[in-house]
Design a protein around this motif. Structure first.
Motif, PDB file in Angstrom:
ATOM      1  N   ASP A 218       9.066  -7.772  -7.935  1.00 30.55           N
ATOM      2  CA  ASP A 218      10.220  -8.080  -8.525  1.00 30.55           C
ATOM      3  C   ASP A 218       9.905  -8.843  -9.909  1.00 30.55           C
ATOM      4  N   GLU A 219       8.892  -9.590  -9.975  1.00 29.98           N
ATOM      5  CA  GLU A 219       8.543 -10.155 -11.237  1.00 29.98           C
ATOM      6  C   GLU A 219       7.762  -9.256 -12.081  1.00 29.98           C
ATOM      7  N   ASP A 220       7.529  -8.174 -11.686  1.00 32.35           N
ATOM      8  CA  ASP A 220       6.551  -7.212 -12.474  1.00 32.35           C
ATOM      9  C   ASP A 220       5.429  -7.930 -13.180  1.00 32.35           C
ATOM     10  N   ILE A 221       4.377  -8.529 -12.226  1.00 26.54           N
ATOM     11  CA  ILE A 221       3.159  -9.348 -12.601  1.00 26.54           C
ATOM     12  C   ILE A 221       2.275  -8.952 -11.769  1.00 26.54           C
ATOM     13  N   MET A 222       0.944  -9.029 -12.082  1.00 23.56           N
ATOM     14  CA  MET A 222      -0.394  -8.470 -11.406  1.00 23.56           C
ATOM     15  C   MET A 222      -0.522  -9.312 -10.222  1.00 23.56           C
ATOM     16  N   LEU A 223      -1.131  -8.661  -9.186  1.00 22.88           N
ATOM     17  CA  LEU A 223      -1.628  -9.315  -7.782  1.00 22.88           C
ATOM     18  C   LEU A 223      -3.057  -9.230  -7.799  1.00 22.88           C
ATOM     19  N   HIS A 224      -3.515 -10.373  -7.678  1.00 24.75           N
ATOM     20  CA  HIS A 224      -4.912 -10.684  -7.894  1.00 24.75           C
ATOM     21  C   HIS A 224      -5.319 -11.065  -6.500  1.00 24.75           C
ATOM     22  N   ILE A 225      -6.661 -10.508  -5.923  1.00 23.12           N
ATOM     23  CA  ILE A 225      -6.704 -10.853  -4.472  1.00 23.12           C
ATOM     24  C   ILE A 225      -8.317 -10.357  -4.237  1.00 23.12           C
ATOM     25  N   HIS A 226      -9.009 -11.096  -3.233  1.00 23.60           N
ATOM     26  CA  HIS A 226     -10.184 -10.899  -2.902  1.00 23.60           C
ATOM     27  C   HIS A 226     -10.252  -9.704  -1.752  1.00 23.60           C
ATOM     28  N   LEU A 227     -11.014  -8.896  -1.808  1.00 22.87           N
ATOM     29  CA  LEU A 227     -10.925  -7.622  -0.874  1.00 22.87           C
ATOM     30  C   LEU A 227     -12.241  -7.191  -0.279  1.00 22.87           C
ATOM     31  N   SER A 228     -12.416  -7.237   1.071  1.00 20.94           N
ATOM     32  CA  SER A 228     -13.347  -6.519   1.591  1.00 20.94           C
ATOM     33  C   SER A 228     -14.941  -6.781   1.057  1.00 20.94           C
ATOM     34  N   GLU A 229     -14.910  -8.080   0.773  1.00 22.68           N
ATOM     35  CA  GLU A 229     -16.415  -8.759   0.134  1.00 22.68           C
ATOM     36  C   GLU A 229     -17.301  -8.855   1.144  1.00 22.68           C
ATOM     37  N   THR A 230     -16.895  -9.262   2.317  1.00 21.39           N
ATOM     38  CA  THR A 230     -18.275  -9.077   3.268  1.00 21.39           C
ATOM     39  C   THR A 230     -17.808  -8.422   4.500  1.00 21.39           C
ATOM     40  N   GLU A 231     -18.855  -7.887   5.071  1.00 20.66           N
ATOM     41  CA  GLU A 231     -18.632  -7.074   6.460  1.00 20.66           C
ATOM     42  C   GLU A 231     -17.843  -7.669   7.523  1.00 20.66           C
ATOM     43  N   GLN A 232     -18.190  -9.025   7.723  1.00 20.90           N
ATOM     44  CA  GLN A 232     -17.212  -9.691   8.734  1.00 20.90           C
ATOM     45  C   GLN A 232     -16.012  -9.717   8.517  1.00 20.90           C
ATOM     46  N   GLU A 233     -15.428 -10.023   7.287  1.00 19.93           N
ATOM     47  CA  GLU A 233     -14.018 -10.018   7.066  1.00 19.93           C
ATOM     48  C   GLU A 233     -13.370  -8.621   7.549  1.00 19.93           C
ATOM     49  N   VAL A 234     -14.024  -7.376   7.165  1.00 28.09           N
ATOM     50  CA  VAL A 234     -13.638  -6.267   7.691  1.00 28.09           C
ATOM     51  C   VAL A 234     -13.514  -5.899   9.229  1.00 28.09           C
ATOM     52  N   ILE A 235     -14.622  -6.371   9.722  1.00 31.61           N
ATOM     53  CA  ILE A 235     -14.708  -6.697  11.234  1.00 31.61           C
ATOM     54  C   ILE A 235     -13.465  -7.196  11.988  1.00 31.61           C
ATOM     55  N   ASP A 236     -13.461  -8.596  11.290  1.00 26.98           N
ATOM     56  CA  ASP A 236     -12.403  -9.480  11.890  1.00 26.98           C
ATOM     57  C   ASP A 236     -10.808  -8.770  11.620  1.00 26.98           C
ATOM     58  N   CYS A 237     -10.591  -8.165  10.518  1.00 22.93           N
ATOM     59  CA  CYS A 237      -9.266  -7.553  10.539  1.00 22.93           C
ATOM     60  C   CYS A 237      -9.068  -6.564  11.339  1.00 22.93           C
ATOM     61  N   LYS A 238     -10.303  -5.501  11.558  1.00 15.57           N
ATOM     62  CA  LYS A 238      -9.962  -4.445  12.392  1.00 15.57           C
ATOM     63  C   LYS A 238      -9.606  -4.918  13.903  1.00 15.57           C
ATOM     64  N   LYS A 239     -10.232  -6.075  14.128  1.00 18.43           N
ATOM     65  CA  LYS A 239     -10.248  -6.696  15.527  1.00 18.43           C
ATOM     66  C   LYS A 239      -8.698  -7.375  15.605  1.00 18.43           C
ATOM     67  N   ALA A 240      -8.299  -8.059  14.471  1.00 18.21           N
ATOM     68  CA  ALA A 240      -6.912  -8.567  14.766  1.00 18.21           C
ATOM     69  C   ALA A 240      -5.839  -7.739  14.477  1.00 18.21           C
ATOM     70  N   HIS A 241      -6.006  -6.902  13.504  1.00 18.50           N
ATOM     71  CA  HIS A 241      -4.770  -5.839  13.087  1.00 18.50           C
ATOM     72  C   HIS A 241      -5.051  -4.285  13.426  1.00 18.50           C
ATOM     73  N   GLY A 242      -6.329  -4.037  13.659  1.00 20.58           N
ATOM     74  CA  GLY A 242      -6.451  -2.714  14.038  1.00 20.58           C
ATOM     75  C   GLY A 242      -6.832  -1.868  12.913  1.00 20.58           C
ATOM     76  N   VAL A 243      -6.590  -2.251  11.520  1.00 20.36           N
ATOM     77  CA  VAL A 243      -7.074  -1.673  10.211  1.00 20.36           C
ATOM     78  C   VAL A 243      -7.912  -2.271   9.239  1.00 20.36           C
ATOM     79  N   THR A 244      -8.471  -1.639   8.551  1.00 20.18           N
ATOM     80  CA  THR A 244      -9.141  -2.383   7.293  1.00 20.18           C
ATOM     81  C   THR A 244      -8.538  -3.178   6.748  1.00 20.18           C
ATOM     82  N   PRO A 245      -9.025  -4.338   5.807  1.00 23.62           N
ATOM     83  CA  PRO A 245      -8.046  -4.875   4.965  1.00 23.62           C
ATOM     84  C   PRO A 245      -7.390  -4.057   3.862  1.00 23.62           C
ATOM     85  N   ALA A 246      -7.778  -3.278   3.278  1.00 24.32           N
ATOM     86  CA  ALA A 246      -7.330  -2.346   2.408  1.00 24.32           C
ATOM     87  C   ALA A 246      -6.021  -1.772   2.946  1.00 24.32           C
TER      88      ALA A 246
END
Length: 443
Positions: free
Chosen positions: A213-241
């Motif tokens: 809506d504001e036409d601005i950048m979205l800045h985020i940390h993504l898949s920095e560690t293996e654990q966050e990917v494992i946890d995301c798959k467990k909680a949501h069934g998909v990778t963080p991306a």
């Protein structure tokens, strides 16, 4: 015309500038910059044509001119935490050292920490950076005074709490309004959801919609560690991306930091959405993330990959020359490909790819482009001989070889002199000491 380092007009005026006797690649050239900060002419005979028009002249013999470097992911004010906690396990480092100290930060701390970061970046040839932290209106004040470019966002963290979500939305909206009210084209706002593990899907959806809506950048940390990917798959069934895509957070406005544990399908998804990725090799190696960013997959998918340092508590400097070398050799080493990420690509990651990711001018030295120019001294042992200028820049140079820096046609450093440097060093040191004292008194 003026060329004296002691002439304050060289730093304060935005008048036209003639740079004489430098090199671009293997060519000796002069560069004429008009009063708007735009490169108007480049070539061997430019000094004869433009000398009478130039209000200032910079003699640049024995230098190599390169585009100003772009740091695509920082937490600038963490310069105040440089060396405070090193050689620790990641979660222990965060929970026992970084987060408790950050709880005592003030806006004035962030101002001085960002001033110090801008000083360090200018000294090592960086003219633009992408920042996520707190008290960002104070950071904007520091960037405004520094003369470099900044894309700034408030670190948006909710952990799913409704009250926290409301305060983070307000902080983000206030920052966007504040930056736009500054009317400074060098400073632009962004929305900064910290990561999929600190911002739940319903709150990520707001961030994605707000970015659109504001036409601005979205800045985020993504898949920095293996654990966050494992946890995301467990909680949501998909990778963080994939989760970010489901929440509307992946687009050509998205810049994702780290990406060490991206899967091949993630890389293709990021490419399809036009996203950008910021590679932070030194920080990731120091924090032992366990895997190099999959540059081969990102490159083959067509993702624009920029270069970044991360914050000074996990790097511990802001020298993108060092980052270029580590990126190139780290990729070769991890993926066992000796021709992967050659010097020319590493330099592009730190210049044109970074400018593209941030949506800012600069990134190249061409007629009509904004004059974001860095002069690197060739009068240094690490730059002799000069068989291949780009190879020297990436594999043998350091930020210490930077002699002169211009951003948008304004001289920020001339022959290693930066106005007000002593006051910045003193103010930042005092701010760091005050932060530690407040933390000690409240433990």
């Amino acid at each position: 015309m003026s060329a004296c380092v002691h002439d304050p007009d060289l730093f304060t005026n935005k008048g036209s500038i003639l740079i004489t006797g430098t090199r671009i690649g293997d060519r000796n050239v002069d560069i004429f910059i008009d009063e708007t900060g735009t490169i108007r002419d480049i070539g061997e005979g430019v000094s004869k044509k433009c000398r009478s028009e130039a209000e200032h002249q910079i003699s640049a013999e024995k230098t190599l001119a390169i585009p100003g470097l772009v740091n695509a992911h920082t937490h600038a004010a963490m310069t105040l935490l440089r060396g405070y906690a090193d050689d620790m396990h990641l979660q222990q480092w965060l929970s026992e050292k970084i987060w408790p100290l950050e709880a005592h930060l003030t806006g004035e701390d962030v101002y001085w920490g960002t001033k110090l970061a801008c000083l360090e970046m200018i000294r090592s040839g960086t003219v633009a950076f992408n920042d996520m932290y707190f008290f960002m209106e104070d950071a904007a004040r520091a960037v405004d005074e520094s003369g470099i470019r900044g894309v700034l966002c408030h670190g948006f963290i909710t952990f799913g709490l409704a009250e926290k979500f409301e305060s983070e939305v307000k902080a983000t909206e206030n920052l966007v309004s504040h930056i736009r009210g500054m009317n400074n084209p060098r400073i632009t706002p962004a929305v900064g959801p910290h990561a999929p593990y600190t911002v739940p899907p319903e709150h990520l959806e707001w961030c994605g919609s707000y970015s659109k809506d504001e036409d601005i950048m979205l800045h985020i940390h993504l898949s920095e560690t293996e654990q966050e990917v494992i946890d995301c798959k467990k909680a949501h069934g998909v990778t963080p991306a994939v989760l970010l895509d489901q929440c509307g957070c992946l687009s050509e406005r998205t810049l994702a930091a780290h990406g060490c544990w991206l899967e091949d399908e993630d890389c293709r998804l990021l490419a399809e959405r036009g996203c950008h990725v910021a590679h932070n090799p030194v920080s990731n190696m120091k924090l032992a993330t366990g895997r190099a960013m999959p540059y081969p997959s990102l490159r083959s998918a067509g993702v624009n990959v920029a270069l970044a340092t991360d914050g000074c508590s996990s790097n511990n400097n802001l020298d993108l020359f060092e980052e270029m070398k580590v990126a190139a050799i780290g990729q070769k080493f991890f993926w066992k490909q000796d021709t992967l990420l050659p010097a020319e690509e590493a330099l592009s990651m730190a210049t044109s790819c970074g400018a593209k990711a941030l949506g800012i001018p600069g990134g190249s030295i061409v007629v009509g482009q904004a004059a974001d120019i860095v002069l690197v001294s060739l009068d240094h042992p690490s730059m002799v001989p000069l068989h291949n200028p780009v190879s020297n820049l990436v594999y043998s140079a350091s930020g210490c070889q930077v002699s002169t820096v211009l951003c948008n046609g304004r001289v920020l450093m001339y022959e290693k002199e930066i106005p007000g440097e002593t006051a910045i060093l003193s103010g930042a040191a005092d701010a760091a000491a005050g932060l530690l004292n407040r933390a000690a008194q409240n433990t």
